[in-house]
Design a protein around this motif. Sequence first.
Motif, PDB file in Angstrom:
ATOM      1  N   ASN A 103       0.820  -1.219   0.000  1.00  0.00           N
ATOM      2  CA  ASN A 103       0.000   0.000   0.000  1.00  0.00           C
ATOM      3  C   ASN A 103       0.850   1.264   0.000  1.00  0.00           C
ATOM      4  O   ASN A 103       0.507   2.256  -0.650  1.00  0.00           O
ATOM      5  N   LEU A 104       1.942   1.253   0.745  1.00  0.00           N
ATOM      6  CA  LEU A 104       2.845   2.404   0.745  1.00  0.00           C
ATOM      7  C   LEU A 104       3.415   2.638  -0.652  1.00  0.00           C
ATOM      8  O   LEU A 104       3.526   3.773  -1.110  1.00  0.00           O
ATOM      9  N   LEU A 105       3.781   1.557  -1.320  1.00  0.00           N
ATOM     10  CA  LEU A 105       4.332   1.679  -2.676  1.00  0.00           C
ATOM     11  C   LEU A 105       3.283   2.227  -3.635  1.00  0.00           C
ATOM     12  O   LEU A 105       3.578   3.099  -4.464  1.00  0.00           O
ATOM     13  N   LYS A 106       2.047   1.761  -3.493  1.00  0.00           N
ATOM     14  CA  LYS A 106       0.980   2.247  -4.382  1.00  0.00           C
ATOM     15  C   LYS A 106       0.700   3.729  -4.140  1.00  0.00           C
ATOM     16  O   LYS A 106       0.536   4.514  -5.091  1.00  0.00           O
TER      17      LYS A 106
ATOM     18  N   LEU B 196      -9.309   1.051 -10.140  1.00  0.00           N
ATOM     19  CA  LEU B 196     -10.665   1.039  -9.595  1.00  0.00           C
ATOM     20  C   LEU B 196     -10.997  -0.316  -8.974  1.00  0.00           C
ATOM     21  O   LEU B 196     -11.774  -0.394  -8.019  1.00  0.00           O
ATOM     22  N   SER B 197     -10.412  -1.381  -9.480  1.00  0.00           N
ATOM     23  CA  SER B 197     -10.589  -2.685  -8.843  1.00  0.00           C
ATOM     24  C   SER B 197     -10.067  -2.663  -7.408  1.00  0.00           C
ATOM     25  O   SER B 197     -10.661  -3.279  -6.510  1.00  0.00           O
ATOM     26  N   GLN B 198      -8.984  -1.920  -7.186  1.00  0.00           N
ATOM     27  CA  GLN B 198      -8.432  -1.770  -5.841  1.00  0.00           C
ATOM     28  C   GLN B 198      -9.418  -1.047  -4.926  1.00  0.00           C
ATOM     29  O   GLN B 198      -9.543  -1.359  -3.736  1.00  0.00           O
TER      30      GLN B 198
ATOM     31  N   PHE C  48     -10.115   9.049   5.916  1.00  0.00           N
ATOM     32  CA  PHE C  48      -9.337   8.992   4.685  1.00  0.00           C
ATOM     33  C   PHE C  48      -7.889   9.451   4.894  1.00  0.00           C
ATOM     34  O   PHE C  48      -7.114   9.499   3.932  1.00  0.00           O
ATOM     35  N   GLU C  49      -7.544   9.794   6.130  1.00  0.00           N
ATOM     36  CA  GLU C  49      -6.162  10.175   6.421  1.00  0.00           C
ATOM     37  C   GLU C  49      -5.300   8.929   6.537  1.00  0.00           C
ATOM     38  O   GLU C  49      -5.749   7.884   7.016  1.00  0.00           O
ATOM     39  N   ARG C  50      -4.063   9.069   6.134  1.00  0.00           N
ATOM     40  CA  ARG C  50      -3.162   7.924   6.159  1.00  0.00           C
ATOM     41  C   ARG C  50      -2.859   7.484   7.589  1.00  0.00           C
ATOM     42  O   ARG C  50      -2.603   8.315   8.449  1.00  0.00           O
TER      43      ARG C  50
ATOM     44  N   ASN D  57      -3.908  -1.505   8.498  1.00  0.00           N
ATOM     45  CA  ASN D  57      -2.769  -0.595   8.673  1.00  0.00           C
ATOM     46  C   ASN D  57      -3.139   0.860   8.455  1.00  0.00           C
ATOM     47  O   ASN D  57      -2.275   1.724   8.444  1.00  0.00           O
ATOM     48  N   GLY D  58      -4.426   1.149   8.248  1.00  0.00           N
ATOM     49  CA  GLY D  58      -4.857   2.535   8.120  1.00  0.00           C
ATOM     50  C   GLY D  58      -4.535   3.184   6.794  1.00  0.00           C
ATOM     51  O   GLY D  58      -4.581   4.413   6.681  1.00  0.00           O
ATOM     52  N   LEU D  59      -4.238   2.381   5.762  1.00  0.00           N
ATOM     53  CA  LEU D  59      -3.898   2.942   4.456  1.00  0.00           C
ATOM     54  C   LEU D  59      -4.947   2.622   3.388  1.00  0.00           C
ATOM     55  O   LEU D  59      -4.948   3.239   2.325  1.00  0.00           O
TER      56      LEU D  59
END
Length: 356
Positions: A188-191, A247-249, A299-301, A316-318
Motif C-alpha cells: 500500500n505504501l508503494l501504491k 478502480l478494482s483496488q 481517509f487520512e493515512r 494498517n490505516g492505508l
Amino acid sequence: MRNERPRPGPPSVIRGILMLILIYGSALAGGYGITAQIYRVTGPPSELLRQVFSGLTALALIAMVMGLTASWRMGRGQRPHENIHDILTDALAQIARGNFDVFLDAKATDMHHDLAEAINDMARGLGNLETMRQDFISNVSHEIQSPLTSISGFAGLLKKEDLSAEQRRRYAEIIEAESKRLSSLSENLLKLTTLDNSKLPLNRQDFRLDKQLEHVALLLEPQWSAKNLNLEAELPLCILCGDEDLLSQVWTNLLHNAIKFTPEGGQISIGLKQEGDAAQVTIGDTGIGIGPEDRIHIFERFYKADKARARSAGGNGLGLSLVKKIVDLHGGSIRVESTIGEGTTFEIFLSGLHCV
C-alpha cells in the motif's frame, strides 16, 4: 509586464517647481552676496562680467547643495539596505538549518511586502512538509514494529519442545498473518507513493463496471461466506472509461472493510446506478459503524477509527487513503454515512460513465 512608476500628480509638480524657484533664488542671492564681498577688495568689474560672475557663483552653490543632499540621502538609504540584506541572509540561513519558525515583518524591516510574504510562505510550507515527514516516519515505524514484535515473540515460542501440535499450528498462523500484514503495508505504501506522482497518467479504457464489481465480490466470497454474511448486489449494465486496475483496488478495499467490520450473519449490499451525468457506486454493510468524530479522519493515512479492533483485524490505516486517492485521480468524489451499531455506507461518484 514591467511595473511602471505612477506619474506625479499636479500638487507634486507645483511643489517641485516652487522648490526649484526657491533654491535658484536663494543661490542667486548668495551669489550676489559673495561677489559683492569680493568686489570690495578687487573693485567692481563691468556690468556684464558682474552678472556672469554672480550667475556662476549661484550655479556653484546649487551644485554644492545638490551634492550634499544626494550624499546624505545615499548614506541614509545604505544602512537600511545593508540591514535588510543581513535580515534576509539570517532568515534563509535559519531555514537552511531546519528552523521553519522564521517570520519576517515587512513593516518593521522596511522590506518589500511581497518578498517578506514569499519567505514566510516558504518557511510555513517547509515546516508543514517537515511535520508530515516526521508523522509519516513515526506511523510507518509503529506499523512495522507491531507485527515484527509479534513475529519475533511467537517464533521464540515455537522453539519450545513441549508445545502441542495445536499450539504450534496457532503460533505459525499468527506469524503468517503478521507477515501478510507487513506485506500489505509495504504494498500500500508503494501504491500511494506511485499515485502521489502527479505525472503518472491513468490507463483509461472502456470496461464493464458492473462486471468488475461482480468479479470483486466473487473473489472475496470465501471471506463473506465464512462469516455467513448475506451479500446483495444490484448491478445494471454500465460502461466506464477509467483505469480498470486502480478502480478494482477501490472496490476490493471497500468490500474487504465491509466484511471485516460486519458481525457474523450480517448483510452487505452493492449498488450501481446513474446519478445525473455520473454513476454512483454504493457499498453498504450492517457492521459496527463509524462515529462522527472519526468519519472526518477516515481517509487520512494511518488513521484507524478503532485502533485495537483494526490491529487485531490486520489493518494498517492505508486502505481508505488509497481509495480516496484513486477516486480523486479519476475526478470523482466519495462520501460516507454511518451510524454506530447500525452500519456504514460508502457512495462513490464517477464521471465518464455510460449506463444502460
